[in-house]
Scaffold this active site. Structure first.
Site, short mmCIF file in Angstrom:
data_model
loop_
_atom_site.label_atom_id
_atom_site.label_comp_id
_atom_site.label_asym_id
_atom_site.label_seq_id
_atom_site.Cartn_x
_atom_site.Cartn_y
_atom_site.Cartn_z
N LEU A 126 0.88 -1.16 0.00
CA LEU A 126 0.00 0.00 0.00
C LEU A 126 0.92 1.21 0.00
O LEU A 126 1.93 1.23 0.70
CB LEU A 126 -0.88 0.04 1.26
CG LEU A 126 -1.95 -1.03 1.41
CD1 LEU A 126 -2.63 -0.91 2.77
CD2 LEU A 126 -2.98 -0.93 0.30
N ASP A 127 0.58 2.23 -0.79
CA ASP A 127 1.44 3.41 -0.79
C ASP A 127 1.27 4.18 0.52
O ASP A 127 0.38 3.89 1.33
CB ASP A 127 1.22 4.28 -2.02
CG ASP A 127 -0.16 4.89 -2.11
OD1 ASP A 127 -0.76 5.18 -1.07
OD2 ASP A 127 -0.64 5.12 -3.24
N ALA A 128 2.13 5.14 0.76
CA ALA A 128 2.16 5.86 2.04
C ALA A 128 0.83 6.53 2.36
O ALA A 128 0.45 6.63 3.53
CB ALA A 128 3.29 6.89 2.04
N ASP A 129 0.11 6.99 1.35
CA ASP A 129 -1.15 7.70 1.58
C ASP A 129 -2.37 6.79 1.70
O ASP A 129 -3.46 7.26 2.01
CB ASP A 129 -1.40 8.71 0.45
CG ASP A 129 -0.41 9.85 0.47
OD1 ASP A 129 0.09 10.18 1.56
OD2 ASP A 129 -0.13 10.42 -0.60
N THR A 130 -2.22 5.50 1.43
CA THR A 130 -3.34 4.57 1.50
C THR A 130 -3.37 3.90 2.87
O THR A 130 -2.35 3.48 3.39
CB THR A 130 -3.23 3.51 0.39
OG1 THR A 130 -3.21 4.17 -0.88
CG2 THR A 130 -4.40 2.54 0.43
#
Length: 173
Positions: free
Chosen positions: A56-60
């Site tokens: 998952l990317d940092a913002d998810t």
């Protein structure tokens, strides 16, 4: 060169973490805390270490699985397995019912994701949208291309404001 075989441990562990915003799915980062900091201490020094299942990317935010079972990790992340992942999406621009139907149809029938960073333009289909409100929906995907959900909404002329993974196969947050 011989390929390494993934050997499952005698006592496989599956850990479900509700990943907060700001953490990266990496062992080391100079700029963000890593998801490994979220693992309870008792799971940090296992003979077969825990590894994240997918990323998952940092913002998810949302469901992030860890396991020490290499076969399970491969089964869940292999494109051939078609394991579904469902996300809750808040979009920038509210869309009326007619536009919701267009988004839903295009996602099901297929669209081209715009190129982004290391990912070329790519065709995806069979993405299932269920609308909650004019600015919120769930989307279920079975692939897992780089930033697939965010790029899907860019292709539709909109933008993801918030993204949360709710489920990964049979596992739910």
């Amino acid at each position: 060169m011989a390929r390494k075989k993934s050997i499952s441990p005698e006592n496989p562990i599956i850990l479900i973490i509700d990943k907060p915003k700001g953490y990266v799915c990496s062992k080391v980062s100079d700029s963000h805390p890593t998801v490994y900091e979220l693992i309870p201490e008792k799971y940090k020094n296992l003979t077969s270490p825990l590894n994240p299942v997918g990323r998952l990317d940092a913002d998810t935010t949302g469901l992030l699985l860890f396991t020490n079972d290499g076969k399970l990790n491969h089964q869940l992340t292999s494109p051939e397995s078609h394991v579904s992942k469902t996300y809750l999406v808040d979009i920038r621009d509210r869309v009326d019912e007619k536009t919701q139907q267009i988004y839903t149809k295009r996602c099901k029938e297929g669209l081209v994701l715009p190129a982004e960073k290391k990912a070329p333009a790519q065709f995806v289909s069979n993405q299932i949208i269920e609308w909650i409100s004019p600015s919120q929906c769930t989307i279920t995907i079975c692939e897992g291309k780089f930033h697939q959900v965010r790029r899907t909404f860019l292709s539709l002329g909109n933008e993801v404001k918030e993204l949360r993974r709710l489920s990964f196969g049979e596992y739910k947050i």
